[in-house]
Design an enzyme around this catalytic site. Structure first.
Site, PDB file in Angstrom:
ATOM      1  N   ASP A 142       1.278  -1.046   4.860  1.00 26.26           N
ATOM      2  CA  ASP A 142       0.804   0.070   5.400  1.00 26.26           C
ATOM      3  C   ASP A 142      -0.759   0.458   5.098  1.00 26.26           C
ATOM      4  O   ASP A 142      -1.042   1.171   4.236  1.00 26.26           O
ATOM      5  CB  ASP A 142       1.651   1.375   5.115  1.00 26.26           C
ATOM      6  N   CYS A 150       0.954  -1.116   0.039  1.00 34.67           N
ATOM      7  CA  CYS A 150       0.128   0.183   0.092  1.00 34.67           C
ATOM      8  C   CYS A 150       0.896   1.136  -0.057  1.00 34.67           C
ATOM      9  O   CYS A 150       0.805   2.025   0.941  1.00 34.67           O
ATOM     10  CB  CYS A 150      -0.934   0.216   1.188  1.00 34.67           C
ATOM     11  N   ALA A 151       1.648   1.328  -0.937  1.00 33.87           N
ATOM     12  CA  ALA A 151       2.802   2.344  -1.102  1.00 33.87           C
ATOM     13  C   ALA A 151       2.340   3.799  -1.067  1.00 33.87           C
ATOM     14  O   ALA A 151       3.028   4.486  -0.705  1.00 33.87           O
ATOM     15  CB  ALA A 151       3.548   2.317  -2.377  1.00 33.87           C
ATOM     16  N   ASP A 158      -0.113   0.013  -5.355  1.00 35.63           N
ATOM     17  CA  ASP A 158      -1.048   0.743  -4.815  1.00 35.63           C
ATOM     18  C   ASP A 158      -2.279   0.752  -5.607  1.00 35.63           C
ATOM     19  O   ASP A 158      -2.345   0.517  -6.817  1.00 35.63           O
ATOM     20  CB  ASP A 158      -0.826   2.363  -4.504  1.00 35.63           C
ATOM     21  N   GLY A 200       4.864   6.907  -1.637  1.00 31.38           N
ATOM     22  CA  GLY A 200       5.960   6.282  -1.547  1.00 31.38           C
ATOM     23  C   GLY A 200       7.172   6.580  -0.376  1.00 31.38           C
ATOM     24  O   GLY A 200       8.124   6.486  -0.511  1.00 31.38           O
ATOM     25  N   GLY A 201       6.300   7.389   0.677  1.00 30.83           N
ATOM     26  CA  GLY A 201       7.118   7.576   1.837  1.00 30.83           C
ATOM     27  C   GLY A 201       8.114   6.466   2.434  1.00 30.83           C
ATOM     28  O   GLY A 201       9.291   6.754   2.817  1.00 30.83           O
ATOM     29  N   LYS A 202       7.410   5.426   2.570  1.00 35.11           N
ATOM     30  CA  LYS A 202       7.943   4.172   3.370  1.00 35.11           C
ATOM     31  C   LYS A 202       8.844   3.476   1.997  1.00 35.11           C
ATOM     32  O   LYS A 202       9.769   2.793   2.537  1.00 35.11           O
ATOM     33  CB  LYS A 202       7.099   3.286   3.974  1.00 35.11           C
ATOM     34  N   CYS A 217      -1.342   3.717  11.052  1.00 32.37           N
ATOM     35  CA  CYS A 217      -1.207   5.165  11.871  1.00 32.37           C
ATOM     36  C   CYS A 217      -2.537   5.238  12.517  1.00 32.37           C
ATOM     37  O   CYS A 217      -3.030   6.224  12.661  1.00 32.37           O
ATOM     38  CB  CYS A 217      -0.733   6.177  10.866  1.00 32.37           C
TER      39      CYS A 217
END
Length: 433
Positions: free
Chosen positions: A313, A243-244, A267, A247-249, A366
């Site tokens: 994520d 679940c990109a 995604d 693209g932060g992770k 989160c």
């Protein structure tokens, strides 16, 4: 801009946010200021701070104003000023009707604000959920989650978040990035838990600096950095970020892999994946393939058991990010939570198919809700007997002392009050060899 002009812009922005309830407030603000490039940086910050202060006090303002049907953006901003100590005559003067100023208060508006004069934002008769700025249906869930720490946790969640950066070790070191930011007039301190992180006070224009433009730093909360680190993505591995998003992770894991190996950013949103491309290029990442997941996609079937690490994520309520996104409190419903719980279960089941024997599935949110975190992991393990959780103290990527400082156990569970990060949950589930 004059204070009155700033107030007029704040009314306009708040109106746009309230009229588009399903679009994130920060995205609306970005569009708002992009269309008004004449508003300078300091004025943008001042206008944003006014609006975000209202979003953080939404339910309390409703309590004061809602009974009289007076909760318009104009009155919300005026009421917040009064309830936080601004004299009535000062507020009245800002609504002058002059050039660039808000229209003069009408008789009804003035009467409502006069009634609020001399009061404070909090009131002893407020229900706990209103005082804590939490939707009614969530308050008991959070109370069950935090117990005696509820007040401290919700108070921390109500405060503005610091600005955290992740240093891109593909291009520089933390100390070199810190020095470069200092040359740009931005003071940054090392984050306490992530060895990649820097924390900046206030809201300086990071994206306008050379360290950001050159890909030395990315904006990423320390909690998000720690969650990404749990993937333990190493050079030469095959890794899927299921679940990109933007693209932060993905960027953090590519850095961990030293650009060696194969990392697939997946995604369901093509625009989000497209938005990640610019970030990947700026960071100097070249081992990432992007894949748009669509209904009926055969990609998962073609890659069964093909990855050493699969990072999920998961889409969630975002309760852990309320410091940054206070507007999310206003729009979250019970049906949203129900839909997300079902979606999380489905995503976990699909992602698990990609994990090789002996590989690891990392589930992260989160969210602060046990329903989205521990309960989802338990439900998954009930139906997937070939997976088992790994205790994090033994596999913490930054060493046992760092794990002890965070108090990690079977799962990672970060909160703003205890750790100074956004609220994050992560579990590492290993597939039997």
């Amino acid at each position: 801009m004059t204070p009155a002009a700033r107030l007029a812009s704040a009314i306009e922005l708040l109106t746009a946010i309230t009229e588009t309830p399903r679009k994130p407030a920060d995205a609306i603000a970005s569009d708002f200021f992009r269309a008004r490039r004449f508003i300078g940086a300091s004025d943008r910050r001042a206008v944003s701070e006014q609006v975000w202060a209202v979003l953080r006090a939404w339910r309390r303002l409703d309590w004061w104003l809602g009974a009289e049907g007076g909760a318009s953006p104009r009155l919300r901003l005026g009421a917040l000023m009064l309830l936080t100590g601004t004299p009535l005559d000062t507020v009245d003067a800002l609504f002058s009707g002059g050039r660039y100023a808000p229209m003069v208060l009408d008789e009804r508006e003035r009467a409502i604000l006069t009634r609020l004069s001399g009061h404070t934002l909090a009131h002893p008769r407020m229900p706990d959920a209103v005082h804590n700025e939490v939707p009614d249906f969530l308050h008991p869930l959070l109370a069950a989650r935090f117990g005696a720490d509820l007040a401290d946790e919700l108070a921390a969640l109500a405060r503005p978040a610091p600005l955290d950066l992740r240093v891109n070790l593909l291009k520089t070191t933390r100390e070199a990035a810190r020095a470069a930011l200092a040359q740009a007039g931005i003071i940054a301190e090392p984050t306490p838990h992530s060895p990649w992180g820097l924390r900046v006070a206030g809201r300086p224009p990071i994206t306008a600096t050379a360290p950001f433009r050159d890909g030395w730093v990315e904006i990423q909360d320390e909690g998000s950095q720690l969650a990404a680190a749990l993937a333990d993505a190493r050079p030469g591995m095959r890794v899927a970020d299921f679940c990109a998003g933007a693209g932060g992770k993905t960027l953090a894991m590519a850095m961990m892999m030293d650009n060696r190996g194969h990392l697939v950013a997946c995604d369901v949103s093509a625009p989000r994946l497209e938005g990640a491309l610019k970030r990947l290029r700026r960071a100097g990442v070249h081992n990432v393939e992007r894949h748009h997941l669509v209904p009926g996609d055969k990609w998962i079937k073609r890659h069964l058991g093909g990855f050493d690490r699969v990072f999920v994520d998961a889409p969630c309520t975002g309760t852990g990010t309320w410091r940054r996104n206070p507007d999310a409190r206003r729009t979250l419903t019970t049906s949203d939570l129900s839909e997300l719980l079902a979606r999380q279960q489905e995503i976990l089941a699909q992602a698990a198919k990609l994990v090789r024997k002996g590989g690891r599935l990392v589930y992260a949110t989160c969210s602060l809700l046990a329903e989205e975190n521990e309960a989802q992991v338990s439900a998954f393990l009930t139906h997937h007997g070939d997976f088992a959780p790994r205790g994090l103290a033994a596999i913490w990527p930054f060493g046992s002392a760092a794990a002890a400082a965070l108090g990690v156990g079977l799962y990672l569970s970060l909160t703003p009050h205890r750790h100074g990060t956004d609220g994050f949950f992560a579990a590492v589930l290993e597939r039997a060899p």
